[in-house]
Design a protein around this motif. Structure first.
Motif, PDB file in Angstrom:
ATOM      1  N   GLN A 153      19.248  16.071  -1.329  1.00  0.00           N
ATOM      2  CA  GLN A 153      18.350  15.448  -0.358  1.00  0.00           C
ATOM      3  C   GLN A 153      17.218  14.777  -1.104  1.00  0.00           C
ATOM      4  N   ARG A 154      16.772  13.648  -0.567  1.00  0.00           N
ATOM      5  CA  ARG A 154      15.698  12.921  -1.230  1.00  0.00           C
ATOM      6  C   ARG A 154      14.629  12.531  -0.226  1.00  0.00           C
ATOM      7  N   SER A 155      13.424  12.487  -0.711  1.00  0.00           N
ATOM      8  CA  SER A 155      12.296  12.092   0.121  1.00  0.00           C
ATOM      9  C   SER A 155      12.113  10.586   0.013  1.00  0.00           C
ATOM     10  N   LEU A 156      11.858   9.968   1.143  1.00  0.00           N
ATOM     11  CA  LEU A 156      11.612   8.528   1.184  1.00  0.00           C
ATOM     12  C   LEU A 156      10.128   8.224   1.357  1.00  0.00           C
ATOM     13  N   ALA A 157       9.287   9.240   1.191  1.00  0.00           N
ATOM     14  CA  ALA A 157       7.849   9.063   1.426  1.00  0.00           C
ATOM     15  C   ALA A 157       7.261   7.966   0.555  1.00  0.00           C
ATOM     16  N   ASN A 158       7.782   7.768  -0.647  1.00  0.00           N
ATOM     17  CA  ASN A 158       7.243   6.752  -1.547  1.00  0.00           C
ATOM     18  C   ASN A 158       8.012   5.435  -1.505  1.00  0.00           C
ATOM     19  N   VAL A 159       9.008   5.329  -0.636  1.00  0.00           N
ATOM     20  CA  VAL A 159       9.777   4.089  -0.496  1.00  0.00           C
ATOM     21  C   VAL A 159       9.029   3.178   0.465  1.00  0.00           C
ATOM     22  N   ARG A 160       8.725   1.991  -0.012  1.00  0.00           N
ATOM     23  CA  ARG A 160       7.984   1.046   0.828  1.00  0.00           C
ATOM     24  C   ARG A 160       8.965   0.155   1.582  1.00  0.00           C
ATOM     25  N   VAL A 161       8.810   0.150   2.886  1.00  0.00           N
ATOM     26  CA  VAL A 161       9.534  -0.757   3.763  1.00  0.00           C
ATOM     27  C   VAL A 161       8.481  -1.514   4.555  1.00  0.00           C
ATOM     28  N   ASP A 162       8.559  -2.833   4.527  1.00  0.00           N
ATOM     29  CA  ASP A 162       7.571  -3.654   5.229  1.00  0.00           C
ATOM     30  C   ASP A 162       8.110  -4.094   6.580  1.00  0.00           C
ATOM     31  N   VAL A 163       7.310  -3.851   7.630  1.00  0.00           N
ATOM     32  CA  VAL A 163       7.623  -4.280   8.988  1.00  0.00           C
ATOM     33  C   VAL A 163       6.436  -5.105   9.471  1.00  0.00           C
ATOM     34  N   ASP A 164       6.676  -6.368   9.738  1.00  0.00           N
ATOM     35  CA  ASP A 164       5.622  -7.295  10.157  1.00  0.00           C
ATOM     36  C   ASP A 164       4.469  -7.314   9.157  1.00  0.00           C
ATOM     37  N   GLY A 165       4.785  -7.274   7.883  1.00  0.00           N
ATOM     38  CA  GLY A 165       3.773  -7.351   6.837  1.00  0.00           C
ATOM     39  C   GLY A 165       3.020  -6.059   6.574  1.00  0.00           C
ATOM     40  N   LYS A 166       3.340  -4.997   7.290  1.00  0.00           N
ATOM     41  CA  LYS A 166       2.677  -3.703   7.110  1.00  0.00           C
ATOM     42  C   LYS A 166       3.686  -2.677   6.630  1.00  0.00           C
ATOM     43  N   PRO A 167       3.238  -1.690   5.827  1.00  0.00           N
ATOM     44  CA  PRO A 167       4.184  -0.656   5.385  1.00  0.00           C
ATOM     45  C   PRO A 167       4.602   0.258   6.537  1.00  0.00           C
ATOM     46  N   TRP A 168       5.867   0.612   6.544  1.00  0.00           N
ATOM     47  CA  TRP A 168       6.414   1.517   7.553  1.00  0.00           C
ATOM     48  C   TRP A 168       5.884   2.925   7.304  1.00  0.00           C
ATOM     49  N   ALA A 169       5.395   3.580   8.333  1.00  0.00           N
ATOM     50  CA  ALA A 169       4.882   4.949   8.218  1.00  0.00           C
ATOM     51  C   ALA A 169       6.040   5.926   8.424  1.00  0.00           C
ATOM     52  N   TRP A 170       6.566   6.460   7.333  1.00  0.00           N
ATOM     53  CA  TRP A 170       7.666   7.421   7.452  1.00  0.00           C
ATOM     54  C   TRP A 170       7.199   8.661   8.195  1.00  0.00           C
TER      55      TRP A 170
END
Length: 188
Positions: free
Chosen positions: A54-71
């Motif tokens: 299992q892996r944490s995605l807390a540090n993976v940045r995904v941009d939605v409408d120019g803002k980072p997605w809040a995991w």
């Protein structure tokens, strides 16, 4: 008044009953302990493939409408990350609609699941009503590349826990009914 000729049960039979009752309650606990010590663990029958390790995605940045997605959202909610293959066409849009319907089937718990589409959003009259329920984002670090399908007009998905832990992967060609069943088990 008591009958002086009445027989009283010997005290040993009362103790025996007490021991038997205790054994009835202790037997399952002992059996579970023995099975655990022997290494046997029950396996869930989920339809997705478990992500191991299992892996944490807390540090993976995904941009939605120019803002980072809040995991980690303000309230505990799972995220279904949808990963299209190249050229999302009619079959891809149909799968996206079934995934959206799996969320709708959750009824009052539908708000506990967020739909995140990572990639270029499909266009067309068929795609517009489906894509209204999805947040569309980009993955600049390409962290989801191992899960993205290579086949055209296909979709894969990753189910992410509210603490940003990736739980299960649904590779291209997965059964949307299986996804629905898994969501109903996880989201209550």
């Amino acid at each position: 008044m008591t009958d002086p000729n009445a027989k009283t049960p010997p005290p040993r039979s009362g103790r025996l009953k007490l021991v038997l009752i205790m054994l009835v309650f202790l037997a399952p606990i002992l059996a579970a302990g023995l099975l655990t010590l022997s290494g046997w663990q029950p396996e869930g029958k989920g339809n997705g493939q478990p992500i191991m390790p299992q892996r944490s995605l807390a540090n993976v940045r995904v941009d939605v409408d120019g803002k980072p997605w809040a995991w980690r959202d303000s309230e505990p909610r799972l995220t279904l990350v949808v990963l299209p293959g190249p050229d999302c066409g009619a079959r891809c849009i149909q799968t996206l609609a079934l995934m959206r319907n799996a969320r709708i089937v959750l009824n009052r718990n539908a708000d506990r699941l967020r739909l995140l589409y990572i990639g270029a959003a499909p266009t067309g009259a068929d795609a517009d009503p489906v894509m209204r329920d999805y947040a569309t984002g980009t993955d600049p670090s390409d962290a989801f590349a191992p899960f993205r399908p290579a086949a055209p007009d296909s979709v894969a998905a990753v189910l992410v826990e509210s603490n940003a832990t990736a739980l299960a992967w649904y590779p291209a060609g997965f059964d949307p009914n299986g996804l629905r069943k898994d969501l109903q088990k996880v989201i209550r």
